[in-house]
Design a protein around this motif. Structure first.
Motif, short mmCIF file in Angstrom:
data_model
loop_
_atom_site.label_atom_id
_atom_site.label_comp_id
_atom_site.label_asym_id
_atom_site.label_seq_id
_atom_site.Cartn_x
_atom_site.Cartn_y
_atom_site.Cartn_z
N LYS A 1 -109.85 3.21 -71.16
CA LYS A 1 -109.77 4.47 -71.89
C LYS A 1 -110.40 5.64 -71.13
N THR A 2 -111.63 5.45 -70.68
CA THR A 2 -112.35 6.54 -70.03
C THR A 2 -111.73 6.88 -68.68
N THR A 3 -111.23 5.88 -67.96
CA THR A 3 -110.57 6.11 -66.67
C THR A 3 -109.34 7.01 -66.85
N VAL A 4 -108.52 6.67 -67.83
CA VAL A 4 -107.32 7.47 -68.10
C VAL A 4 -107.69 8.85 -68.62
N LEU A 5 -108.71 8.90 -69.47
CA LEU A 5 -109.14 10.18 -70.01
C LEU A 5 -109.61 11.13 -68.91
N ASN A 6 -110.39 10.63 -67.97
CA ASN A 6 -110.86 11.47 -66.87
C ASN A 6 -109.71 12.01 -66.04
N LEU B 1 -106.63 12.50 -67.15
CA LEU B 1 -105.95 13.48 -68.00
C LEU B 1 -106.71 14.80 -68.01
N LEU B 2 -108.02 14.74 -68.14
CA LEU B 2 -108.82 15.96 -68.20
C LEU B 2 -108.72 16.76 -66.92
N SER B 3 -108.69 16.08 -65.80
CA SER B 3 -108.55 16.76 -64.52
C SER B 3 -107.26 17.57 -64.48
N ASN B 4 -106.20 17.00 -65.04
CA ASN B 4 -104.91 17.67 -65.09
C ASN B 4 -104.93 18.83 -66.08
N LEU B 5 -105.52 18.61 -67.24
CA LEU B 5 -105.52 19.63 -68.29
C LEU B 5 -106.41 20.82 -67.94
N GLU B 6 -107.49 20.56 -67.22
CA GLU B 6 -108.39 21.65 -66.85
C GLU B 6 -107.67 22.69 -66.01
N ASN B 7 -106.77 22.24 -65.15
CA ASN B 7 -106.01 23.18 -64.33
C ASN B 7 -105.05 24.03 -65.16
N LYS C 1 -102.08 6.84 -82.65
CA LYS C 1 -100.96 6.42 -81.80
C LYS C 1 -101.47 5.37 -80.82
N VAL C 2 -100.73 4.28 -80.70
CA VAL C 2 -101.18 3.12 -79.92
C VAL C 2 -100.55 3.12 -78.53
N VAL C 3 -101.39 2.85 -77.53
CA VAL C 3 -100.95 2.70 -76.14
C VAL C 3 -101.27 1.28 -75.70
N ASP C 4 -100.33 0.63 -75.04
CA ASP C 4 -100.53 -0.72 -74.51
C ASP C 4 -101.38 -0.63 -73.25
N ALA C 5 -102.65 -0.99 -73.37
CA ALA C 5 -103.59 -0.84 -72.26
C ALA C 5 -103.54 -1.99 -71.27
N THR C 6 -102.67 -2.97 -71.49
CA THR C 6 -102.51 -4.05 -70.50
C THR C 6 -101.60 -3.61 -69.36
N GLN C 7 -100.95 -2.48 -69.48
CA GLN C 7 -100.09 -1.96 -68.42
C GLN C 7 -100.94 -1.47 -67.24
N SER C 8 -100.27 -1.08 -66.18
CA SER C 8 -100.97 -0.45 -65.06
C SER C 8 -101.55 0.88 -65.51
N ILE C 9 -102.57 1.35 -64.81
CA ILE C 9 -103.19 2.62 -65.15
C ILE C 9 -102.17 3.75 -65.12
N ASP C 10 -101.26 3.72 -64.15
CA ASP C 10 -100.23 4.76 -64.07
C ASP C 10 -99.34 4.77 -65.31
N ASP C 11 -98.95 3.59 -65.77
CA ASP C 11 -98.09 3.50 -66.95
C ASP C 11 -98.84 3.92 -68.22
N VAL C 12 -100.09 3.52 -68.33
CA VAL C 12 -100.89 3.93 -69.48
C VAL C 12 -101.05 5.44 -69.49
N TYR C 13 -101.34 5.99 -68.33
CA TYR C 13 -101.50 7.45 -68.21
C TYR C 13 -100.22 8.17 -68.63
N SER C 14 -99.08 7.65 -68.18
CA SER C 14 -97.79 8.25 -68.54
C SER C 14 -97.57 8.24 -70.05
N ASP C 15 -97.92 7.14 -70.69
CA ASP C 15 -97.77 7.05 -72.15
C ASP C 15 -98.67 8.05 -72.86
#
Length: 214
Positions: A16-21, A23-29, A186-200
């Protein structure tokens, strides 16, 4: 309040925190100062001081209800000092964990009772809930394996070292939250790769981000 409050939830090791960080890097821009971030327990000086007490591995004698009350106290300070002022300024607030964590970890994991923890927190939150919660779902065993493999010893807190039965109770409590709050969670399948989770996650967030890009 015309801002939006989004929370990220999930059991330990879900990424969760890995994906959140990321996402935040992208949103800050994109959003600049219209984006506000926080975490629980924590989010400001007072709440962070409470966090240090809760997660300190030396505090092995902490009573379960004491723990739950400390989380509620930290939450209250985060709401009044960080979250609500930002929402009143029409900002997007993203918080790493919120009330659902207490219901899952203290209500379920500590077996205090999910409904009791929810009711106790009404004093702290005054009924305040997120507009959107993104839940990272992962089997307990997989999450704990990730912690053992990837997390540095200094980053492992008092809850990480709990028994597998504790973490299974947490996971079950989260499942109940998801079932009872289909519009908000909203549920995200966290067993996916980080890239796929991030995309979701980005797909779920798009409608909220778009509002702040106009």
């Amino acid at each position: 309040m015309s801002g939006k409050f989004v929370t990220f939830e999930g059991p330990d090791g879900a990424g969760k925190t890995t994906v959140l960080n990321r996402l935040l890097s992208n949103l800050e821009n994109k959003l600049g100062d219209r984006l506000v971030t926080s975490r629980e327990p924590g989010g400001n000086n007072i709440a962070e001081s409470i966090r240090n007490v809760i997660l300190d591995r030396e505090n092995t004698k902490m009573d379960s209800r004491t723990e739950a009350l400390l989380y509620a106290a930290s939450r209250r300070q985060n709401i009044v000092q960080t979250v609500k002022p930002a929402l009143e300024k029409q900002k997007l607030v993203i918080c790493d964990r919120f009330l659902d964590s207490s219901i899952a970890y203290q209500g379920g994991g500590r077996m205090i009772g999910e409904s009791l923890v929810y009711e106790m927190n009404q004093f702290a939150t005054e009924g305040f809930l997120p507009d959107l919660t993104i839940y990272f779902d992962i089997p307990v065993e997989v999450g704990l394996q990730r912690i053992a493999k990837n997390r540095k010893s200094d980053d492992i807190d008092r809850l990480d070292v709990e028994t597998i039965d504790f973490h299974k109770r947490v996971h079950h409590a989260y499942q109940e939250i998801v079932k009872n709050n289909p519009k908000r969670v909203k549920v995200v399948d966290a067993t996916q790769s980080i890239d796929d989770v991030y995309s979701d996650v980005v797909s779920i967030m798009n409608k909220y981000v778009k509002k702040f890009m106009e």
